[in-house]
Each structure stands twice: as structure tokens, then as C-alpha cells.
Design a protein around this motif. Structure first.
Motif, short mmCIF file in Angstrom:
data_model
loop_
_atom_site.label_atom_id
_atom_site.label_comp_id
_atom_site.label_asym_id
_atom_site.label_seq_id
_atom_site.Cartn_x
_atom_site.Cartn_y
_atom_site.Cartn_z
N ALA A 111 0.84 -1.20 0.00
CA ALA A 111 0.00 0.00 0.00
C ALA A 111 0.87 1.25 0.00
O ALA A 111 0.60 2.21 -0.74
N PHE A 112 1.92 1.24 0.80
CA PHE A 112 2.85 2.37 0.82
C PHE A 112 3.58 2.50 -0.51
O PHE A 112 3.77 3.61 -1.02
N ALA A 113 3.95 1.39 -1.10
CA ALA A 113 4.63 1.41 -2.41
C ALA A 113 3.69 1.98 -3.47
O ALA A 113 4.13 2.75 -4.33
N TYR A 114 2.43 1.61 -3.42
CA TYR A 114 1.46 2.16 -4.37
C TYR A 114 1.35 3.67 -4.20
O TYR A 114 1.34 4.42 -5.17
N TRP A 115 1.28 4.13 -2.96
CA TRP A 115 1.19 5.56 -2.67
C TRP A 115 2.44 6.30 -3.17
O TRP A 115 2.33 7.34 -3.80
N VAL A 116 3.63 5.73 -2.88
CA VAL A 116 4.88 6.34 -3.33
C VAL A 116 4.93 6.38 -4.86
O VAL A 116 5.30 7.40 -5.46
N GLY A 117 4.53 5.30 -5.51
CA GLY A 117 4.53 5.24 -6.96
C GLY A 117 3.59 6.26 -7.58
O GLY A 117 3.91 6.90 -8.59
N ARG A 118 2.41 6.44 -6.97
CA ARG A 118 1.47 7.45 -7.47
C ARG A 118 2.06 8.84 -7.35
O ARG A 118 1.87 9.68 -8.23
N LEU B 148 4.93 9.15 -10.05
CA LEU B 148 4.40 9.21 -11.41
C LEU B 148 3.37 10.32 -11.61
O LEU B 148 2.83 10.47 -12.70
N HIS B 149 3.06 11.07 -10.56
CA HIS B 149 2.11 12.18 -10.60
C HIS B 149 0.72 11.74 -11.06
O HIS B 149 0.08 12.43 -11.85
N PHE B 150 0.25 10.60 -10.58
CA PHE B 150 -1.09 10.15 -10.93
C PHE B 150 -2.15 10.96 -10.19
O PHE B 150 -3.32 10.89 -10.54
N ASP B 151 -1.76 11.70 -9.15
CA ASP B 151 -2.72 12.50 -8.40
C ASP B 151 -2.96 13.86 -9.04
O ASP B 151 -3.83 14.59 -8.61
N ALA B 152 -2.19 14.21 -10.04
CA ALA B 152 -2.35 15.51 -10.69
C ALA B 152 -3.66 15.54 -11.48
O ALA B 152 -4.05 14.56 -12.10
N THR B 153 -4.31 16.65 -11.42
CA THR B 153 -5.57 16.77 -12.17
C THR B 153 -5.27 17.04 -13.63
O THR B 153 -4.33 17.75 -13.98
N VAL B 154 -6.06 16.45 -14.47
CA VAL B 154 -5.91 16.61 -15.91
C VAL B 154 -7.09 17.44 -16.41
O VAL B 154 -8.24 17.04 -16.25
N PRO B 155 -6.84 18.62 -17.00
CA PRO B 155 -7.94 19.46 -17.47
C PRO B 155 -8.76 18.75 -18.55
O PRO B 155 -8.21 18.09 -19.43
N GLY B 156 -10.08 18.87 -18.43
CA GLY B 156 -10.96 18.31 -19.45
C GLY B 156 -11.23 16.83 -19.29
O GLY B 156 -11.90 16.23 -20.12
N GLN B 157 -10.71 16.20 -18.25
CA GLN B 157 -10.93 14.76 -18.06
C GLN B 157 -11.22 14.50 -16.59
O GLN B 157 -10.33 14.11 -15.84
N PRO B 158 -12.45 14.70 -16.17
CA PRO B 158 -12.78 14.49 -14.75
C PRO B 158 -12.56 13.04 -14.33
O PRO B 158 -12.71 12.12 -15.13
N SER C 207 -2.92 0.05 -16.32
CA SER C 207 -2.40 1.36 -16.69
C SER C 207 -1.99 2.23 -15.52
O SER C 207 -1.16 3.12 -15.69
N GLU C 208 -2.55 2.02 -14.34
CA GLU C 208 -2.23 2.90 -13.22
C GLU C 208 -1.66 2.16 -12.01
O GLU C 208 -0.59 2.50 -11.51
N ALA D 223 2.40 2.13 -10.86
CA ALA D 223 2.60 2.83 -9.58
C ALA D 223 3.19 1.89 -8.53
O ALA D 223 4.11 2.26 -7.79
N LEU D 224 2.67 0.66 -8.47
CA LEU D 224 3.17 -0.30 -7.49
C LEU D 224 4.62 -0.68 -7.78
O LEU D 224 5.46 -0.72 -6.87
N ILE D 225 4.94 -0.94 -9.02
CA ILE D 225 6.31 -1.33 -9.38
C ILE D 225 7.28 -0.17 -9.12
O ILE D 225 8.36 -0.37 -8.56
N THR D 226 6.89 1.04 -9.50
CA THR D 226 7.74 2.20 -9.25
C THR D 226 7.96 2.40 -7.75
O THR D 226 9.08 2.66 -7.31
#
Length: 170
Positions: free
Chosen positions: A86-93, A96-106, A122-123, A127-130
Motif C-alpha cells: 500500500a505504501f509502495a502504491y502511494w509512493v509510486g502514485r 508518477l504524478h497520478f494524483d495531478a488533475t488533468v484538465p478536461g478529463q474528470p 495502466s495505473e 505505480a506499485l512497481i515504481t
């Protein structure tokens, strides 16, 4: 721990027994122990099955202490692995900036239209491997440094105690 004699008698190890049973791989020295700790961290975190086997196998070319490498793999066990992942997934996110908001794609539209398998591929997977690779590198470097410093402090205390006993004797 198996004895040297039982390992020599093992029919599967007989062809490589001379290499596996080399004394420098079983002695606790200031160089082999930190290598064993770092190697045990790597195999314990990155390899999900047969960790002790792989740590002993990888200890051969790296000249690491086999018992230390094998025992360090017990850092990951059924109790510690889920929080670690779980911590590795959080660190990977975060990396990889998966928490960043993407304009136009809610996020709700993205989640509603995709299946969980696509999300996993895809996510979650990247994230887990990273995260696991990052945690492995940090943990193995910290383990190496901590065991090397601990070894040095232990030897310094022994030398100090020996010097003090020599002063007291006369």
C-alpha cells in the motif's frame, strides 16, 4: 539453520557445494554483513516467493553473508507485506504524478468508463512497481549504512572495553 554437513550431503547442492559452502560467505565480517543486509532487503521486497533461495543464490556473486541475507528477507512477511505494498502504491502514485488533475478529463468520467483491469494495467501496476523499486533502493541503502555503522560501533565498543580492561589490570 542447516548445518554445513547437511548442505554438503544434499544431492541438489553437491555440484555447487564448493561454491555455496565457501567460508567467506558464512563468516560475519564488516564487509559481508552489510552486503547481506542490503541483498536481503532487495530480495525480500522485490521477489514475492522463494526469497531465501534467491538471497542465498545472489549472495554468491556479491560475496554477501548468506545467513544475514536470508534472515533479512523475513522483513517482509504476511503481516508487513500488505502495508508495504500500500505504501509502495502511494509512493509510486506520487512519483508518477497520478494524483495531478488533468484538465478536461474528470476523474468520475475516467473511472466510470474504464474497467478495473484497465486501471490495474495502466495505473496500479506501474505505480506499485515504481514504488517497490524506490522503497527497495532506499531500504537497501539504509540497511547497508545502518549495519556498517552498527558493526563499526560494536567493534569500537569491544576495543574500548579491551583497552579499559588492560588499564585496570596492573
Amino acid at each position: 539453520m542447516p548445518t554445513r554437513e547437511s548442505l554438503e550431503a544434499n544431492r541438489w547442492l553437491r555440484p555447487v557445494a564448493h561454491r555455496v559452502l565457501a567460508p567467506e560467505l558464512w563468516r560475519f565480517t564488516r564487509r559481508s554483513v552489510p552486503r547481506g543486509v542490503a541483498l536481503g532487503m532487495v530480495t525480500g521486497i522485490m521477489i514475492p516467493v522463494a526469497q531465501i533461495f534467491f538471497s542465498a543464490l545472489f549472495a554468491l556473486p556479491f560475496r554477501a553473508n548468506i545467513p544475514t541475507a536470508s534472515l533479512t528477507t523475513f522483513l517482509t512477511n504476511p503481516v508487513t507485506t500488505p502495508p508495504l505494498w500500500a505504501f509502495a502504491y502511494w509512493v509510486g502514485r506520487k512519483i508518477l504524478h497520478f494524483d495531478a488533475t488533468v484538465p478536461g478529463q474528470p476523474i468520475t468520467t475516467h473511472v466510470a468508463n474504464d474497467s478495473w483491469l484497465n486501471w490495474l494495467w495502466s495505473e496500479a501496476g506501474p505505480a506499485l512497481i515504481t514504488g517497490l523499486v524506490t522503497i527497495t533502493i532506499v531500504a537497501s541503502v539504509l540497511g547497508y549504512i545502518a549495519s556498517a555503522v552498527g558493526w563499526r560501533l560494536w567493534i569500537a565498543r569491544k576495543w574500548k572495553k579491551r583497552a579499559h580492561s588492560r588499564e585496570v589490570k596492573p
